[in-house]
Design a protein around this motif. Structure first.
Motif, PDB file in Angstrom:
ATOM      1  N   THR A  37       0.916  -1.513   0.156  1.00  0.00           N
ATOM      2  CA  THR A  37      -0.286  -0.190  -0.383  1.00  0.00           C
ATOM      3  C   THR A  37       0.809   0.864  -0.122  1.00  0.00           C
ATOM      4  OG1 THR A  37      -0.689   0.048   2.507  1.00  0.00           O
ATOM      5  CG2 THR A  37      -1.850  -1.173   1.228  1.00  0.00           C
ATOM      6  N   GLY A  47       6.580  -2.787 -10.255  1.00  0.00           N
ATOM      7  CA  GLY A  47       4.792  -3.091  -9.578  1.00  0.00           C
ATOM      8  C   GLY A  47       4.185  -2.570  -7.911  1.00  0.00           C
ATOM      9  N   TRP A  57       2.186   4.246 -11.536  1.00  0.00           N
ATOM     10  CA  TRP A  57       1.005   3.711 -12.338  1.00  0.00           C
ATOM     11  C   TRP A  57       0.623   2.521 -12.556  1.00  0.00           C
ATOM     12  CZ3 TRP A  57       6.345   5.581 -13.055  1.00  0.00           C
ATOM     13  CH2 TRP A  57       6.345   6.807 -13.902  1.00  0.00           C
ATOM     14  N   ASN A  58      -0.883   1.793 -12.773  1.00  0.00           N
ATOM     15  CA  ASN A  58      -1.337   0.254 -13.349  1.00  0.00           C
ATOM     16  C   ASN A  58      -1.433   0.742 -14.369  1.00  0.00           C
ATOM     17  OD1 ASN A  58      -3.810   1.150 -12.475  1.00  0.00           O
ATOM     18  ND2 ASN A  58      -3.384   1.532 -10.405  1.00  0.00           N
ATOM     19  N   SER A  59      -2.114  -0.851 -14.694  1.00  0.00           N
ATOM     20  CA  SER A  59      -2.952  -1.649 -15.370  1.00  0.00           C
ATOM     21  C   SER A  59      -3.631  -2.099 -15.566  1.00  0.00           C
ATOM     22  CB  SER A  59      -2.240  -2.817 -16.459  1.00  0.00           C
ATOM     23  OG  SER A  59      -2.360  -4.069 -15.523  1.00  0.00           O
ATOM     24  N   GLY A  60      -4.941  -0.885 -14.602  1.00  0.00           N
ATOM     25  CA  GLY A  60      -6.625  -1.549 -14.171  1.00  0.00           C
ATOM     26  C   GLY A  60      -7.018  -0.538 -15.393  1.00  0.00           C
ATOM     27  N   VAL A  61      -7.053   0.391 -15.731  1.00  0.00           N
ATOM     28  CA  VAL A  61      -7.556   0.572 -17.314  1.00  0.00           C
ATOM     29  C   VAL A  61      -8.201  -0.245 -18.453  1.00  0.00           C
ATOM     30  CG1 VAL A  61      -8.516   3.630 -18.379  1.00  0.00           C
ATOM     31  CG2 VAL A  61      -8.083   3.411 -16.061  1.00  0.00           C
ATOM     32  N   GLU A  92      -7.441  -3.569 -18.392  1.00  0.00           N
ATOM     33  CA  GLU A  92      -7.744  -4.491 -18.042  1.00  0.00           C
ATOM     34  C   GLU A  92      -8.836  -4.250 -17.903  1.00  0.00           C
ATOM     35  OE1 GLU A  92      -6.211  -7.413 -17.735  1.00  0.00           O
ATOM     36  OE2 GLU A  92      -4.496  -6.535 -18.351  1.00  0.00           O
ATOM     37  N   GLY A  93      -9.274  -3.014 -17.101  1.00  0.00           N
ATOM     38  CA  GLY A  93     -10.957  -3.210 -16.961  1.00  0.00           C
ATOM     39  C   GLY A  93     -11.608  -2.783 -19.119  1.00  0.00           C
ATOM     40  N   HIS A  94     -11.053  -2.120 -19.745  1.00  0.00           N
ATOM     41  CA  HIS A  94     -11.565  -2.796 -21.131  1.00  0.00           C
ATOM     42  C   HIS A  94     -11.284  -3.751 -22.141  1.00  0.00           C
ATOM     43  CE1 HIS A  94     -12.044   1.738 -21.861  1.00  0.00           C
ATOM     44  NE2 HIS A  94     -11.113   2.180 -21.485  1.00  0.00           N
ATOM     45  N   ASN A 106     -11.300  -6.824 -20.443  1.00  0.00           N
ATOM     46  CA  ASN A 106     -12.166  -7.218 -19.677  1.00  0.00           C
ATOM     47  C   ASN A 106     -14.195  -7.134 -20.429  1.00  0.00           C
ATOM     48  OD1 ASN A 106     -14.235  -9.221 -17.634  1.00  0.00           O
ATOM     49  ND2 ASN A 106     -14.444  -7.321 -16.178  1.00  0.00           N
TER      50      ASN A 106
END
Length: 176
Positions: free
Chosen positions: A96, A135, A140-144, A146-148, A150
């Motif tokens: 965190t 990581g 930064w992360n690749s959440g956006v 990964e959402g697309h 999905n």
């Protein structure tokens, strides 16, 4: 002999109608009015595995006082669980607070314990240590993305066997 057999068959034949359910209704039933096991007086109920897991994964300052006391009692009774809790909370802090540089020290501490599952987890982290440290260090992360991905996979599953690629392409572009 034949007379007794004939009488018995008549009785069995009548039981197949209404006689048997009537006889079953007349039988006394065993009803349980109280639970068979009760916790001894003055001793609290043993918490569930799910509750203990939730307490361990929650920040200590965010736990309710009663939960904190119950967790303390559980950890006092199991030194392995107490050690695991310390490692889990240390890893959560690293995760965190984005302090990836502390990960090698955490892995070394985790592999030196007598907890096989924790050792296995730490060894798997070592397999791709540079990527895991990056990581845990970068904001930064690749959440956006990964959402697309999905969403596109969901559209593809919905359209499977119904239409061709052109309609799928239009739906993906339309719902972007």
């Amino acid at each position: 002999m034949a007379g007794r057999l004939h009488q018995r068959l008549e009785i069995v034949g009548r039981d197949q109608g209404t006689g048997l359910p009537g006889r079953l209704r007349q039988r006394p039933r065993l009803r349980q009015t109280e639970p068979t096991w009760q916790a001894p007086a003055g001793r609290p109920r043993t918490p569930s595995t799910r509750a203990v897991t939730r307490w361990i994964l929650t920040r200590p300052d965010a736990l309710a006082e009663s939960d904190r006391l119950q967790l303390k009692a559980v950890l006092a009774g199991c030194p392995e669980l107490d050690a695991l809790t310390e490692h889990v909370r240390s890893f959560a802090h690293t995760l965190t607070q984005l302090q990836g540089h502390q990960l090698p020290a955490w892995i070394e501490a985790a592999t030196s314990t007598d907890l096989p599952s924790l050792q296995r987890f730490a060894r798997h982290l070592e397999g791709d240590l540079d990527a895991v440290i990056a990581g845990l260090s970068q904001p930064w992360n690749s959440g956006v993305v990964e959402g697309h991905v999905n969403r596109i996979k969901m559209l593809k599953r919905q359209m499977f066997g119904r239409a061709g690629f052109e309609l799928l392409r239009k739906r993906v572009l339309l719902y972007s």
